[in-house]
Design an enzyme around this catalytic site. Structure first.
Site, PDB file in Angstrom:
ATOM      1  N   GLU A  98       0.817  -1.212   0.000  1.00  0.00           N
ATOM      2  CA  GLU A  98       0.000   0.000   0.000  1.00  0.00           C
ATOM      3  C   GLU A  98       0.854   1.267   0.000  1.00  0.00           C
ATOM      4  O   GLU A  98       1.869   1.339   0.678  1.00  0.00           O
ATOM      5  CB  GLU A  98      -0.912   0.003   1.232  1.00  0.00           C
ATOM      6  CG  GLU A  98      -1.826  -1.210   1.239  1.00  0.00           C
ATOM      7  CD  GLU A  98      -2.767  -1.282   2.433  1.00  0.00           C
ATOM      8  OE1 GLU A  98      -3.693  -2.091   2.366  1.00  0.00           O
ATOM      9  OE2 GLU A  98      -2.584  -0.551   3.410  1.00  0.00           O
ATOM     10  N   CYS A 111       3.429   8.472   0.190  1.00  0.00           N
ATOM     11  CA  CYS A 111       3.926   7.728   1.343  1.00  0.00           C
ATOM     12  C   CYS A 111       4.085   6.274   0.891  1.00  0.00           C
ATOM     13  O   CYS A 111       3.103   5.641   0.496  1.00  0.00           O
ATOM     14  CB  CYS A 111       2.895   7.863   2.461  1.00  0.00           C
ATOM     15  SG  CYS A 111       3.258   6.886   3.912  1.00  0.00           S
ATOM     16  N   CYS A 118       5.568  -5.748   9.078  1.00  0.00           N
ATOM     17  CA  CYS A 118       6.659  -5.086   9.807  1.00  0.00           C
ATOM     18  C   CYS A 118       7.005  -5.933  11.023  1.00  0.00           C
ATOM     19  O   CYS A 118       6.137  -6.584  11.603  1.00  0.00           O
ATOM     20  CB  CYS A 118       6.220  -3.697  10.271  1.00  0.00           C
ATOM     21  SG  CYS A 118       7.540  -2.740  11.047  1.00  0.00           S
ATOM     22  N   CYS A 122       5.385  -2.191  17.098  1.00  0.00           N
ATOM     23  CA  CYS A 122       4.920  -1.011  17.836  1.00  0.00           C
ATOM     24  C   CYS A 122       3.445  -1.240  18.180  1.00  0.00           C
ATOM     25  O   CYS A 122       2.644  -1.597  17.308  1.00  0.00           O
ATOM     26  CB  CYS A 122       5.091   0.258  17.002  1.00  0.00           C
ATOM     27  SG  CYS A 122       6.814   0.601  16.591  1.00  0.00           S
ATOM     28  N   CYS A 125       0.323   0.508  16.244  1.00  0.00           N
ATOM     29  CA  CYS A 125       0.324   0.538  14.773  1.00  0.00           C
ATOM     30  C   CYS A 125      -0.381  -0.692  14.205  1.00  0.00           C
ATOM     31  O   CYS A 125      -0.134  -1.815  14.644  1.00  0.00           O
ATOM     32  CB  CYS A 125       1.761   0.593  14.278  1.00  0.00           C
ATOM     33  SG  CYS A 125       1.911   0.583  12.477  1.00  0.00           S
ATOM     34  N   CYS A 339      -1.709   7.533   8.852  1.00  0.00           N
ATOM     35  CA  CYS A 339      -0.529   6.922   9.497  1.00  0.00           C
ATOM     36  C   CYS A 339      -0.958   5.775  10.393  1.00  0.00           C
ATOM     37  O   CYS A 339      -1.869   5.922  11.196  1.00  0.00           O
ATOM     38  CB  CYS A 339       0.178   7.900  10.421  1.00  0.00           C
ATOM     39  SG  CYS A 339       0.722   9.383   9.647  1.00  0.00           S
TER      40      CYS A 339
HETATM   41  N1  SAH Z   1       8.634   2.141  10.653  1.00  0.00           N
HETATM   42  C1  SAH Z   1       8.816   3.540  10.409  1.00  0.00           C
HETATM   43  C2  SAH Z   1       7.889   4.118   9.363  1.00  0.00           C
HETATM   44  C3  SAH Z   1       6.436   3.669   9.345  1.00  0.00           C
HETATM   45  S1  SAH Z   1       5.302   4.371  10.481  1.00  0.00           S
HETATM   46  C4  SAH Z   1       8.702   4.315  11.698  1.00  0.00           C
HETATM   47  O1  SAH Z   1       8.414   3.729  12.728  1.00  0.00           O
HETATM   48  O2  SAH Z   1       8.984   5.504  11.709  1.00  0.00           O
HETATM   49  C5  SAH Z   1       5.183   6.083  10.127  1.00  0.00           C
HETATM   50  C6  SAH Z   1       4.764   6.886  11.359  1.00  0.00           C
HETATM   51  O3  SAH Z   1       3.414   6.560  11.733  1.00  0.00           O
HETATM   52  C7  SAH Z   1       5.624   6.602  12.581  1.00  0.00           C
HETATM   53  O4  SAH Z   1       6.005   7.815  13.190  1.00  0.00           O
HETATM   54  C8  SAH Z   1       4.679   5.839  13.511  1.00  0.00           C
HETATM   55  O5  SAH Z   1       5.038   6.041  14.853  1.00  0.00           O
HETATM   56  C9  SAH Z   1       3.346   6.450  13.139  1.00  0.00           C
HETATM   57  N2  SAH Z   1       2.171   5.631  13.473  1.00  0.00           N
HETATM   58  C10 SAH Z   1       2.062   4.291  13.542  1.00  0.00           C
HETATM   59  N3  SAH Z   1       0.803   3.926  13.867  1.00  0.00           N
HETATM   60  C11 SAH Z   1       0.106   5.073  14.023  1.00  0.00           C
HETATM   61  C12 SAH Z   1      -1.266   5.360  14.338  1.00  0.00           C
HETATM   62  N4  SAH Z   1      -2.148   4.387  14.536  1.00  0.00           N
HETATM   63  N5  SAH Z   1      -1.618   6.654  14.388  1.00  0.00           N
HETATM   64  C13 SAH Z   1      -0.738   7.643  14.116  1.00  0.00           C
HETATM   65  N6  SAH Z   1       0.544   7.437  13.818  1.00  0.00           N
HETATM   66  C14 SAH Z   1       0.966   6.166  13.762  1.00  0.00           C
END
Ligand code: SAH
Length: 364
Positions: A98, A111, A118, A122, A125, A339
Site C-alpha cells: 500500500e 507515502c 513489519c 509497535c 500501529c 498513518c
Molecule cells: N517504521 C517507520 C515508518 C512507518 S510508520 C517508523 O516507525 O517511523 C510512520 C509513522 O506513523 C511513525 O512515526 C509511527 O510512529 C506512526 N504511526 C504508527 N501507527 C500510528 C497510528 N495508529 N496513528 C498515528 N501514527 C501512527
C-alpha cells in the site's frame, strides 16, 4: 548481481542508473538507446515494451526477452473525502503493498511502503499486527512512485516519505538503491531534500543511512521515558532514548539541516505536559523539527486519540519551549489510509491476543 524475478528476468526498476546503463551496453544497446530506456522507464513511465516508441523494434524485442518493466500491479485506488488516495498494489507472490498519495496545494507527497508487514511490533500501529511477511525489493519500492505518477499524470508528486508499511531501516539494502533511482536527475528527479526515511530508531542503520544516502531522516520518538517507550515500541529495549539521542546528536548532518522527529500522541500514555517538558529536554541542542501525530484509530486497538484541546496544549507548551512543532493533519482516515492504518485489519484472534503489555498508564 542484478535483481531478477522468478522467471530470471532482470527487474529494471531496481537498478540505479550507472548499473542499468552498463547492463544495457553489455546487452547490445547503443549508449543513446540506454539513455532512452532510462527515459522510457522514468520520464514517459512506459509500462510495456511494445508501447515504447523511444526504442526501435529490435531493441524492444531484445529487452522484452530478458527484462521486466513493472514489478507491481496496481489493484485499486481508494479516494478519501479529503482527496487522499490509498493505492493498493499486488506483488508477483500475491502480497498487497500500500502507498498513500497525499495531495497538497501545489505538490503532492507519496507515502511508500518498504516491507510487507513489519517486525517492529509497535503497539499502536496496525501494520505491526501483520508481523513481517517479507522485504520489498528495490523495484517494488520504486514502482510505487512510478505507477502513482502514471496513474495521476496531473498531480506533481514531488515528495516521497518512507512512512507506509514496514521499517525502511530493516531493509536498507533495497531502500538505498530505490532512493538512488528516485533522486536521479535524468529520471524521476526527486530532490534529495524531498525524500524522507522514517525509522522507529534502529541506531546502527541510522548511521548507515546518513553515510550512504542523501535522503532526509525522520525518527519516531513517541515517548519521553524508557518505561513508556519500552512498552509501546519494543525497539527501545535495544536502543533506549539516551542511546538514540546520543547517536542523533553525533550524526554528520551536513546536507540535512534538521532531523524530523515524529511523536504519535496517545491519550493518557504520552500526551501530558510533563511529557512535553521531557521531550524538549531530550531534543535540546539537536537541530530538529517536531511533528505531532494525533493517534489514528484502527479496529481492535485500545489506545485513544487525545482530545483536540490536549493536542493544542501539548503543542503550545513545546512552542513555549522554543521547539519547531507542527501537527500532522489526519488525512485519509475514512479509507484507513492515515498513518498507522496500513495493512490488513487484524483477525479476531489477533485482536484478542494483542494487548499493550505493561503500559504504565492507559486511560479508559
Ligand atoms: N517504521 C517507520 C515508518 C512507518 S510508520 C517508523 O516507525 O517511523 C510512520 C509513522 O506513523 C511513525 O512515526 C509511527 O510512529 C506512526 N504511526 C504508527 N501507527 C500510528 C497510528 N495508529 N496513528 C498515528 N501514527 C501512527
Amino acid at each position: 548481481m542484478l535483481p531478477r524475478d522468478d522467471h530470471g528476468r532482470i527487474l529494471l526498476k531496481g537498478v540505479p542508473r550507472p548499473q542499468l546503463l552498463a547492463w544495457a551496453g553489455e546487452h547490445g544497446l547503443r549508449p543513446g538507446q540506454a539513455d532512452q530506456l532510462w527515459a522510457a522507464l522514468y520520464r514517459t513511465l512506459r509500462g510495456e515494451f511494445a508501447v515504447m516508441p523511444e526504442l526501435d523494434r529490435p531493441a524492444r524485442e531484445g529487452l522484452a526477452a530478458v527484462a521486466r518493466l513493472d514489478a507491481l500491479r496496481l489493484e485499486s485506488v481508494k479516494r478519501a473525502a479529503d482527496g487522499t488516495c490509498k493505492l493498493v498494489f499486488q506483488t508477483d507472490d500475491g502480497a498487497a503493498v500500500e502507498s498513500v498519495l497525499i495531495p497538497g496545494k501545489e505538490r503532492a507527497t507519496l507515502c511508500v511502503s518498504s516491507q510487507v508487514g513489519c517486525a517492529m511490533n509497535c503497539q499502536f500501529c496496525l501494520t505491526a499486527t501483520m508481523g513481517l511477511a517479507r522485504n520489498l525489493s528495490a523495484a517494488e519500492i520504486v514502482d510505487q512512485l512510478v505507477i502513482a505518477r502514471r496513474q495521476f499524470p496531473d498531480v506533481w508528486i514531488s515528495n516521497v516519505v518512507f512512512m507506509g508499511m514496514g521499517e525502511p531501516l530493516h531493509n536498507l539494502d533495497q531502500v538505498l538503491p530505490a532512493i538512488d533511482v528516485m533522486v536521479d536527475d535524468h529520471g524521476l528527479g526527486l530532490s534529495h531534500r524531498r525524500v524522507t526515511v522514517s525509522t522507529s530508531g534502529l541506531v546502527p542503520q541510522i548511521r548507515r543511512l546518513v553515510a550512504e544516502s542523501p535522503a532526509q531522516l525522520a525518527v519516531s520518538v513517541n515517548a519521553t521515558t524508557d518505561e513508556v517507550r519500552d512498552a509501546i515500541m519494543p525497539v527501545n529495549r535495544k536502543y533506549p532514548l539516551a542511546v538514540l539521542f546520543a547517536a542523533l546528536r553525533e550524526l554528520p548532518l551536513a546536507r540535512r539541516a534538521r532531523v524530523t522527529l515524529e511523536y504519535v500522541l496517545l491519550a493518557g500514555v504520552n500526551d501530558s505536559l510533563d511529557d512535553a517538558e521531557r521531550l524538549a529536554e531530550l531534543v535540546r541542542g539537536l537541530p530538529c523539527k517536531l511533528n505531532l501525530i494525533p493517534w489514528n484509530p484502527h479496529p481492535g486497538s485500545e489506545f485513544r486519540r487525545p482530545e483536540p484541546e490536549q493536542v493544542a496544549r501539548f503543542k503550545a507548551r513545546l512552542q513555549e519551549l522554543r521547539l519547531n512543532t507542527s501537527i500532522r493533519a489526519t488525512r485519509g482516515d475514512d479509507t484507513m489510509a492515515a498513518c498507522g492504518q496500513l495493512g490488513r485489519a487484524p483477525t479476531e484472534t489477533a485482536r484478542r491476543t494483542r494487548r499493550p503489555h505493561g503500559l504504565p498508564v492507559i486511560a479508559s
